[in-house]
Design a protein around this motif. Sequence first.
Motif, PDB file in Angstrom:
ATOM      1  N   LYS A  76       0.813  -1.211   0.000  1.00  0.00           N
ATOM      2  CA  LYS A  76       0.000   0.000   0.000  1.00  0.00           C
ATOM      3  C   LYS A  76       0.850   1.266   0.000  1.00  0.00           C
ATOM      4  O   LYS A  76       0.552   2.239  -0.696  1.00  0.00           O
ATOM      5  CB  LYS A  76      -0.942  -0.001   1.201  1.00  0.00           C
ATOM      6  N   ASP A  77       1.942   1.268   0.768  1.00  0.00           N
ATOM      7  CA  ASP A  77       2.814   2.448   0.816  1.00  0.00           C
ATOM      8  C   ASP A  77       3.449   2.719  -0.542  1.00  0.00           C
ATOM      9  O   ASP A  77       3.556   3.872  -0.967  1.00  0.00           O
ATOM     10  CB  ASP A  77       3.903   2.265   1.877  1.00  0.00           C
ATOM     11  N   GLN A 105      -7.651   2.249  -2.466  1.00  0.00           N
ATOM     12  CA  GLN A 105      -6.354   2.190  -1.776  1.00  0.00           C
ATOM     13  C   GLN A 105      -5.785   3.572  -1.469  1.00  0.00           C
ATOM     14  O   GLN A 105      -4.726   3.682  -0.856  1.00  0.00           O
ATOM     15  CB  GLN A 105      -5.356   1.410  -2.633  1.00  0.00           C
ATOM     16  N   GLY A 106      -6.455   4.619  -1.905  1.00  0.00           N
ATOM     17  CA  GLY A 106      -5.981   5.968  -1.652  1.00  0.00           C
ATOM     18  C   GLY A 106      -4.818   6.385  -2.520  1.00  0.00           C
ATOM     19  O   GLY A 106      -4.058   7.295  -2.171  1.00  0.00           O
ATOM     20  N   ALA A 107      -4.664   5.735  -3.679  1.00  0.00           N
ATOM     21  CA  ALA A 107      -3.567   6.064  -4.585  1.00  0.00           C
ATOM     22  C   ALA A 107      -3.864   7.358  -5.339  1.00  0.00           C
ATOM     23  O   ALA A 107      -5.015   7.778  -5.474  1.00  0.00           O
ATOM     24  CB  ALA A 107      -3.350   4.919  -5.576  1.00  0.00           C
ATOM     25  N   THR A 108      -2.800   7.994  -5.841  1.00  0.00           N
ATOM     26  CA  THR A 108      -2.941   9.218  -6.635  1.00  0.00           C
ATOM     27  C   THR A 108      -2.941   8.842  -8.113  1.00  0.00           C
ATOM     28  O   THR A 108      -1.975   8.262  -8.598  1.00  0.00           O
ATOM     29  CB  THR A 108      -1.774  10.183  -6.351  1.00  0.00           C
ATOM     30  N   LYS A 134       2.590   7.802  -9.124  1.00  0.00           N
ATOM     31  CA  LYS A 134       1.783   8.815  -9.801  1.00  0.00           C
ATOM     32  C   LYS A 134       1.281   8.154 -11.087  1.00  0.00           C
ATOM     33  O   LYS A 134       2.037   8.007 -12.044  1.00  0.00           O
ATOM     34  CB  LYS A 134       2.606  10.064 -10.117  1.00  0.00           C
ATOM     35  N   LYS A 191       0.874   4.126  -2.957  1.00  0.00           N
ATOM     36  CA  LYS A 191       0.557   5.532  -2.711  1.00  0.00           C
ATOM     37  C   LYS A 191       1.635   6.469  -3.225  1.00  0.00           C
ATOM     38  O   LYS A 191       1.370   7.645  -3.507  1.00  0.00           O
ATOM     39  CB  LYS A 191       0.336   5.764  -1.212  1.00  0.00           C
ATOM     40  N   ASN A 192       2.844   5.962  -3.367  1.00  0.00           N
ATOM     41  CA  ASN A 192       3.942   6.793  -3.875  1.00  0.00           C
ATOM     42  C   ASN A 192       3.961   6.890  -5.398  1.00  0.00           C
ATOM     43  O   ASN A 192       4.689   7.703  -5.959  1.00  0.00           O
ATOM     44  CB  ASN A 192       5.286   6.246  -3.385  1.00  0.00           C
TER      45      ASN A 192
END
Length: 294
Positions: free
Chosen positions: A100-101, A130-133, A107, A104-105
């Motif tokens: 997950k980390d 998952q809260g990804a960008t 793009k 999230k990093n």
Amino acid sequence: MYKIINKRELGDKLCLFDIEAERLAKSCLPGQFLILKIDEKGERIPLTICDYDRQKGIVTIVVQEIGATTQKVNAMKVGDAFSDVVGPLGNASDLIDLPKDELKNKKIILVAGGLGAAPLYPQAKFLSEQGATFDVIIGAKNKDTVILEDEYKKLNCEVYVCTDDESYGLKGPVTNVLKMLCNEKNKKYNHCVAIGSAVMMKFTCMLTKELNIPTVVSMNTLMVDGTGMCGACRLMVGDELKFCCIDGPEFDGHKINYDEVIKRQAQYKDEESRALLKLNEGKTHHGGCNVCGG
């Protein structure tokens, strides 16, 4: 039997179906596909999964009417049922396995061309959860052929819609929008997923290679049998021979020989046309009219 519980027309000869398939819904992942049959004698059709609801036991597919069998599918109604729905098949998106980390990093830019918005949606939904960008580009020929825009806009992402004829949204094709985001809005992407026609993916990958953005594409439209038995979906990925249905359907987009893919996609057009003609002519096909002497 696998009952149709919802049907929605997305456009001309393009329908969305929600199907009861409890076991499949519980185990499928973004990027995978299923195979369905209308009846015992029906053709096997591989279709990428558009969405799924594990609690309700429902999978969603989008069917574009191209040949005889897809015409029969799109004529089905709520309450009708498919005799067989098999899956999940193929490999899930590589994004699913990322911590997950790490996710999230990233793009991420998702690029959908036409019907490609359907198989790309589960990945967008997963990234949002998952809260990804990430950003999404949806491209279409015109306003009437834009699909699933509302569904994408409910997710936690920026959605850019473009049309080739400029009848809606930004000026297409999708590569124009990607250039604009990178060059004018200074967006920095380090991962791209592109799904659409072979031509669309070819030119998207030419651009992402120039922009140094690693790119994954889905070659789902090559599949015929869906199990690796027929060999129709073989393709070269770099210098390696792969089979879309068992090794994919997603591959490194910068390693695909798209000209070979485009040529292979035309291989069954004559058979599809003949089957569709036979279906539409019915009893008059090949001599039944007593006119042509066929």
